[in-house]
Design a protein around this motif. Structure first.
Motif, short mmCIF file in Angstrom:
data_model
loop_
_atom_site.label_atom_id
_atom_site.label_comp_id
_atom_site.label_asym_id
_atom_site.label_seq_id
_atom_site.Cartn_x
_atom_site.Cartn_y
_atom_site.Cartn_z
N VAL A 34 0.92 -1.23 0.04
CA VAL A 34 0.08 0.07 0.22
C VAL A 34 0.94 1.39 0.04
O VAL A 34 0.75 2.20 -0.64
N GLU A 35 1.94 1.23 0.89
CA GLU A 35 2.82 2.42 0.76
C GLU A 35 3.51 2.55 -0.47
O GLU A 35 3.64 3.65 -0.76
N GLN A 36 3.78 1.68 -1.17
CA GLN A 36 4.59 1.58 -2.78
C GLN A 36 3.49 2.11 -3.52
O GLN A 36 3.97 3.12 -4.14
N ASP A 37 2.31 1.56 -3.56
CA ASP A 37 1.32 2.18 -4.36
C ASP A 37 0.75 3.69 -4.15
O ASP A 37 0.96 4.42 -5.08
N THR A 38 0.97 3.94 -2.93
CA THR A 38 0.59 5.48 -2.63
C THR A 38 1.81 6.27 -3.21
O THR A 38 1.49 7.40 -3.79
N LYS A 39 3.06 5.81 -2.97
CA LYS A 39 4.17 6.80 -3.42
C LYS A 39 4.06 6.74 -4.69
O LYS A 39 4.47 7.92 -5.54
N LEU A 40 3.81 5.73 -5.63
CA LEU A 40 3.93 5.63 -7.02
C LEU A 40 2.88 6.85 -7.55
O LEU A 40 2.91 7.48 -8.55
N ARG A 41 1.72 6.60 -7.10
CA ARG A 41 0.40 7.21 -7.43
C ARG A 41 0.70 8.78 -7.14
O ARG A 41 0.41 9.79 -8.17
N ALA A 96 9.65 3.29 -14.73
CA ALA A 96 10.46 2.46 -14.87
C ALA A 96 11.49 2.43 -13.81
O ALA A 96 11.94 1.69 -13.12
N LYS A 97 11.66 3.89 -13.45
CA LYS A 97 12.54 4.56 -12.21
C LYS A 97 11.80 3.73 -10.96
O LYS A 97 12.72 3.24 -10.38
N PHE A 98 10.58 4.01 -10.77
CA PHE A 98 9.81 3.31 -9.55
C PHE A 98 10.08 1.90 -9.56
O PHE A 98 10.34 1.16 -8.46
N GLY A 99 10.24 0.98 -10.72
CA GLY A 99 9.92 -0.45 -10.93
C GLY A 99 11.50 -0.81 -10.44
O GLY A 99 11.73 -2.05 -9.90
N LYS A 100 12.52 0.25 -10.47
CA LYS A 100 13.95 -0.21 -9.85
C LYS A 100 14.09 -0.55 -8.39
O LYS A 100 14.49 -1.36 -7.92
N GLU A 101 12.95 0.38 -7.73
CA GLU A 101 13.18 0.17 -6.26
C GLU A 101 11.88 -0.79 -5.81
O GLU A 101 11.96 -1.41 -4.53
N ALA A 102 10.77 -0.79 -6.50
CA ALA A 102 9.87 -1.79 -6.24
C ALA A 102 9.53 -2.80 -7.54
O ALA A 102 8.90 -2.49 -8.48
N GLU A 103 10.37 -3.91 -7.23
CA GLU A 103 10.59 -4.80 -8.15
C GLU A 103 9.10 -5.34 -8.48
O GLU A 103 9.07 -6.19 -9.65
N ALA A 104 8.32 -5.44 -7.75
CA ALA A 104 6.70 -6.16 -8.01
C ALA A 104 6.25 -5.38 -9.15
O ALA A 104 5.26 -6.19 -9.77
N LEU A 105 6.37 -4.30 -9.44
CA LEU A 105 5.72 -3.42 -10.43
C LEU A 105 6.46 -3.86 -11.90
O LEU A 105 7.60 -3.73 -12.02
N GLU A 106 5.62 -4.23 -12.64
CA GLU A 106 6.02 -4.96 -13.98
C GLU A 106 5.35 -4.03 -15.26
O GLU A 106 4.17 -3.90 -15.10
N ILE A 107 6.12 -3.60 -16.05
CA ILE A 107 5.76 -2.81 -17.36
C ILE A 107 5.38 -3.95 -18.29
O ILE A 107 6.09 -4.84 -18.46
N LYS A 108 4.13 -3.67 -18.65
CA LYS A 108 3.64 -4.77 -19.58
C LYS A 108 3.89 -4.32 -20.98
O LYS A 108 4.23 -4.91 -22.14
N ALA A 109 3.40 -2.97 -21.45
CA ALA A 109 3.54 -2.63 -22.89
C ALA A 109 3.02 -1.22 -22.77
O ALA A 109 2.47 -0.63 -21.54
N GLY A 110 3.23 -0.46 -23.81
CA GLY A 110 2.50 0.74 -24.16
C GLY A 110 2.44 1.37 -25.46
O GLY A 110 2.92 0.83 -26.31
N ILE A 111 1.75 2.53 -25.54
CA ILE A 111 1.57 3.14 -26.85
C ILE A 111 2.24 4.64 -26.48
O ILE A 111 1.68 5.37 -25.69
N VAL A 112 3.00 5.03 -27.39
CA VAL A 112 3.75 6.57 -27.13
C VAL A 112 3.55 6.91 -28.52
O VAL A 112 4.05 6.41 -29.43
N GLU A 113 2.88 8.23 -28.60
CA GLU A 113 2.66 8.98 -29.68
C GLU A 113 2.27 7.84 -30.83
O GLU A 113 2.56 8.25 -32.07
N GLY A 114 1.30 7.21 -30.68
CA GLY A 114 0.76 6.19 -31.48
C GLY A 114 1.31 4.87 -31.93
O GLY A 114 0.78 3.96 -32.80
N THR A 115 2.57 4.61 -31.38
CA THR A 115 3.05 3.51 -31.65
C THR A 115 3.33 2.53 -30.50
O THR A 115 3.57 2.97 -29.31
N TYR A 116 3.19 1.38 -31.02
CA TYR A 116 3.28 0.30 -29.90
C TYR A 116 4.75 -0.13 -29.22
O TYR A 116 5.36 -0.26 -30.34
#
Length: 164
Positions: A34-41, A96-116
């Protein structure tokens, strides 16, 4: 029938959030405290990034017929979505920066300016400085030659005054 009517405003909210988005990043937040989630938000909110947890089925419905439909294969398990309307690199950078300290956070994918981009692609985008950082570096680099030029002109003017 009633269930669809209840869910439609949520689908509309997702559509409105992603409509003019510069970038959208999907993450798996399972295992965050909960603490990590609050910090990330807090970090995301301070950067003007919308961060929400929605049901995958509702996101799929909202993404229909848009570039964001490319994220459908990643909509399994717990999914949170980070959306930026202005800074295309902010969600990737912060997550990505937050994921370095909270390894449970996993980036799945994204769309940046229309590109996957897959998770690795989003990691690469996370290393791109923000627009403000790039502008300040650019301004710094053009200000020093101008300042040097101004100094030289001043010295020439002073030298000519002395000779006169």
């Amino acid at each position: 029938m009633a269930k669809v009517e209840i869910k439609q405003p949520i689908v509309d909210e997702i559509k409105a959030n992603v409509e003019d988005a510069a970038s959208v990043v999907l993450v798996d937040y399972r295992g965050l405290t909960v603490e990590q989630d609050t910090k990330l938000r807090k970090q995301l909110r301070e950067a003007g990034v919308i961060y929400k947890v929605y049901k995958n089925t509702l996101m799929k419905r909202a993404f229909e017929g848009t570039d964001f439909a490319q994220l459908d294969p990643h909509l399994d398990g717990p999914s949170a979505i980070a959306i930026s309307k202005t800074d295309a690199t902010a969600p990737a950078r912060i997550l990505a920066k937050f994921g370095k300290e909270a390894e449970a956070l996993e980036i799945k994918a994204g769309i940046v300016e229309g590109t996957y981009y897959d998770a690795k692609g989003i990691q690469v985008i996370s290393s791109i400085p923000s627009r403000e950082e790039l502008l300040s570096k650019f301004l710094g680099s053009i200000q020093s030659p101008i300042a040097n030029f101004a100094r030289v002109i001043k010295q020439i003017a002073e030298k000519q005054e002395q000779e006169a």
